[in-house]
Write a protein that holds these residues in place. Sequence first.
Motif, mmCIF file in Angstrom:
data_model
loop_
_atom_site.group_PDB
_atom_site.id
_atom_site.type_symbol
_atom_site.label_atom_id
_atom_site.label_comp_id
_atom_site.label_asym_id
_atom_site.label_seq_id
_atom_site.Cartn_x
_atom_site.Cartn_y
_atom_site.Cartn_z
ATOM 1 N N ILE A 75 64.764 28.567 57.266
ATOM 2 C CA ILE A 75 64.140 27.709 58.274
ATOM 3 C C ILE A 75 64.803 27.895 59.630
ATOM 4 O O ILE A 75 64.274 27.447 60.639
ATOM 5 N N SER A 79 64.074 30.362 65.456
ATOM 6 C CA SER A 79 64.397 29.107 66.124
ATOM 7 C C SER A 79 65.386 29.403 67.243
ATOM 8 O O SER A 79 66.319 30.188 67.074
ATOM 9 N N TRP A 86 71.760 23.164 63.764
ATOM 10 C CA TRP A 86 70.949 23.022 62.552
ATOM 11 C C TRP A 86 71.796 22.475 61.412
ATOM 12 O O TRP A 86 71.373 21.573 60.684
ATOM 13 N N GLY A 118 61.126 18.406 66.123
ATOM 14 C CA GLY A 118 60.779 19.634 65.403
ATOM 15 C C GLY A 118 61.772 19.970 64.303
ATOM 16 O O GLY A 118 61.393 20.413 63.216
ATOM 17 N N MET A 119 63.049 19.752 64.584
ATOM 18 C CA MET A 119 64.068 20.014 63.567
ATOM 19 C C MET A 119 63.901 19.080 62.375
ATOM 20 O O MET A 119 63.967 19.527 61.216
ATOM 21 N N ARG A 121 61.185 17.627 61.412
ATOM 22 C CA ARG A 121 59.956 17.994 60.703
ATOM 23 C C ARG A 121 60.207 19.199 59.786
ATOM 24 O O ARG A 121 59.808 19.196 58.625
ATOM 25 N N ARG A 122 60.890 20.216 60.312
ATOM 26 C CA ARG A 122 61.197 21.396 59.484
ATOM 27 C C ARG A 122 62.079 21.035 58.298
ATOM 28 O O ARG A 122 61.881 21.543 57.192
ATOM 29 N N GLU A 125 59.982 19.212 55.696
ATOM 30 C CA GLU A 125 59.106 20.142 54.989
ATOM 31 C C GLU A 125 59.892 20.980 53.986
ATOM 32 O O GLU A 125 59.434 21.218 52.868
ATOM 33 N N ALA A 126 61.076 21.430 54.376
ATOM 34 C CA ALA A 126 61.897 22.220 53.460
ATOM 35 C C ALA A 126 62.369 21.386 52.279
ATOM 36 O O ALA A 126 62.407 21.868 51.138
#
Length: 155
Positions: A75, A79, A86, A118-119, A121-122, A125-126
């Motif tokens: 992910i 980026s 992260w 955005g972070m 959300r990613r 999702e992961a």
Amino acid sequence: MKWSEKAERPVSLARFEDELSAHSYLEKILWPEGPVCPRCGSHGRIGKLDGASTRIGAHKCYVCRRIFSVTHGTIFSSSHVPLHKWLQAIYLTDGGTKPMRPHHLQRVINVSFKTASGMLRRLAEAASAADEDAPSHGPMANPSNRREHPNRDCP
């Protein structure tokens, strides 16, 4: 979280204070026996690129002659957010499972609100994709097995 679980956690937020330490930490986790080329799977003929104009953590496979890093296929790839931010976000959200507001993440890791959203959300999702891959048991495992609410009017 119990006190004993906190004591067993070997990583602290200070461990990810710069980009180099974040890359070395991720390399130890993903490549415990040394770097592996994600394209051809080679283990042996791989060199670390430490030049002045190369990215941090760049490796070159001398079998397929491609350059790659530990973030390839994760992910973190594609980026613009530094890897240490992260990993700090992952630490603060317990891998995307602990809810956190973007405004709070923005202030803690010093990114914009849009980047923090955005972070998160990613990461969510992961985390949900990892939960789908894991075998699940019980009545909530399959959504079709759920009982309908008795007062529900919609089909």
